[in-house]
Design a protein around this motif. Sequence first.
Motif, PDB file in Angstrom:
ATOM      1  N   ASN A  75       6.207  -1.450   6.335  1.00  0.00           N
ATOM      2  CA  ASN A  75       7.431  -1.467   5.704  1.00  0.00           C
ATOM      3  C   ASN A  75       7.925   0.103   5.615  1.00  0.00           C
ATOM      4  N   ALA A  76       6.538   0.542   4.822  1.00  0.00           N
ATOM      5  CA  ALA A  76       6.959   1.980   4.289  1.00  0.00           C
ATOM      6  C   ALA A  76       7.311   3.044   5.462  1.00  0.00           C
ATOM      7  N   VAL A 123      -0.609  -9.887   5.421  1.00  0.00           N
ATOM      8  CA  VAL A 123       0.518 -10.733   4.662  1.00  0.00           C
ATOM      9  C   VAL A 123       1.260  -9.687   3.761  1.00  0.00           C
ATOM     10  N   CYS A 124       0.495  -9.295   3.025  1.00  0.00           N
ATOM     11  CA  CYS A 124       1.216  -8.411   1.702  1.00  0.00           C
ATOM     12  C   CYS A 124       0.784  -6.696   1.889  1.00  0.00           C
ATOM     13  N   THR A 125      -0.522  -6.560   2.105  1.00  0.00           N
ATOM     14  CA  THR A 125      -0.939  -5.355   2.450  1.00  0.00           C
ATOM     15  C   THR A 125      -0.551  -4.638   3.485  1.00  0.00           C
ATOM     16  N   GLY A 126      -0.756  -5.559   4.734  1.00  0.00           N
ATOM     17  CA  GLY A 126      -0.100  -5.184   6.032  1.00  0.00           C
ATOM     18  C   GLY A 126       1.084  -5.079   6.111  1.00  0.00           C
ATOM     19  N   VAL A 127       2.046  -5.973   5.460  1.00  0.00           N
ATOM     20  CA  VAL A 127       3.521  -5.614   5.769  1.00  0.00           C
ATOM     21  C   VAL A 127       4.064  -4.584   4.803  1.00  0.00           C
ATOM     22  N   THR A 128       3.472  -4.449   3.811  1.00  0.00           N
ATOM     23  CA  THR A 128       3.697  -2.920   2.857  1.00  0.00           C
ATOM     24  C   THR A 128       3.523  -1.882   3.858  1.00  0.00           C
ATOM     25  N   ALA A 129       2.404  -1.665   4.208  1.00  0.00           N
ATOM     26  CA  ALA A 129       1.895  -0.414   5.033  1.00  0.00           C
ATOM     27  C   ALA A 129       2.770  -0.471   6.242  1.00  0.00           C
ATOM     28  N   GLY A 184       7.936  -7.008   2.220  1.00  0.00           N
ATOM     29  CA  GLY A 184       8.834  -6.952   3.381  1.00  0.00           C
ATOM     30  C   GLY A 184       9.236  -8.543   3.647  1.00  0.00           C
ATOM     31  N   SER A 185      10.032  -8.742   4.816  1.00  0.00           N
ATOM     32  CA  SER A 185      10.341  -9.851   5.107  1.00  0.00           C
ATOM     33  C   SER A 185       9.482 -10.486   6.095  1.00  0.00           C
ATOM     34  N   ARG A 186       9.835 -11.770   6.496  1.00  0.00           N
ATOM     35  CA  ARG A 186       9.159 -12.633   7.441  1.00  0.00           C
ATOM     36  C   ARG A 186       9.226 -11.854   8.958  1.00  0.00           C
TER      37      ARG A 186
END
Length: 323
Positions: free
Chosen positions: A152-153, A144-150, A270-272
């Motif tokens: 999005n980058a 959710v947070c870690t994965g989407v950040t990784a 990141g977004s949904r």
Amino acid sequence: MTQQTVYRLTKANSSQGLQTFQEPIPEIDKHELLIRISSVALNYRDVAIANGKYPFPVKENVVPCSDAMGEVAKVGSCAQGFEVGDKVVVAFDPTALYGTIDNWVNALGGPKDGVLAGYVNVSYQGAVKLPESSLSNAQWASLVCTGVTAWNAPFGNVPLKPGQTVLFQGTGGVSITGLVLAHAAGAKRIVTSSSDDKLELANKITNGRGVDFILENGGSGTIKQSIDAIAFGGVISVIGFLSQASQNEMPDMAGLALSKGCVVRGIIIGSRQQLGELVRFVGAKDLQMPVEKTFGFDREEVINALEYMSSGQHIGKVCITVT
């Protein structure tokens, strides 16, 4: 059953301020889902909020944590595409459907109550249905947070291409998750344990060209080394603030960025939409997300999980199994 266990931070000065409450299971409106939480994944953000050191808004007596995987228990009459029993993850900011998160007032576990509870209600548009896979509940929660950040980058601006090189700082959740994603995307990977290693490794592995992408965990204290290590036209994604420079030691960011023609972009999770993209990518390739340790749902275990997260001993994610 009409009651559930909910954790709230009654004092934002340490994880000891976390207390349990028995509260009614939420009612849902016609556009919402009621989700029975199965697993919660922790982030450094949760530790900062518990310790009163988070630099963005936090509501009083907040239910902490933003990252959860669960099962749909009820479906609102206008909640399209979901059925009772569906396994889902909930977006970090359920109101940010596309593009860039444009405020700090709707994120879970900070300005809004989070997911450290038996049940949560959320707009159906803020949830993503999970595919069949071999991943555990904790592995899905960690996206959710870690994965989407990784995600999005390297994919949220100038998309990563196979054969390009990505540099990660440290062995925290974002870096290790990013390694898995970059490997699956066909990229070369570099992990550095300190900023001093960056330039030497980047030059050696790329024959002096520099790396194409950097996930910058340190912030102002290490950004100059990142620009030294980036290739011309590369992308530096600033995702953390673990190494702060004093004001009189701040690097000349304008001049440094110009010197490499590089992109320096701040990542706000990141977004949904990006969570959906990531779920499809991970599900299609059955990628095993790095979860190091799981804890139970009683207060002592939850506090131990936060303290373990704070200690920095982990490689990969720290999660809580909700019962």
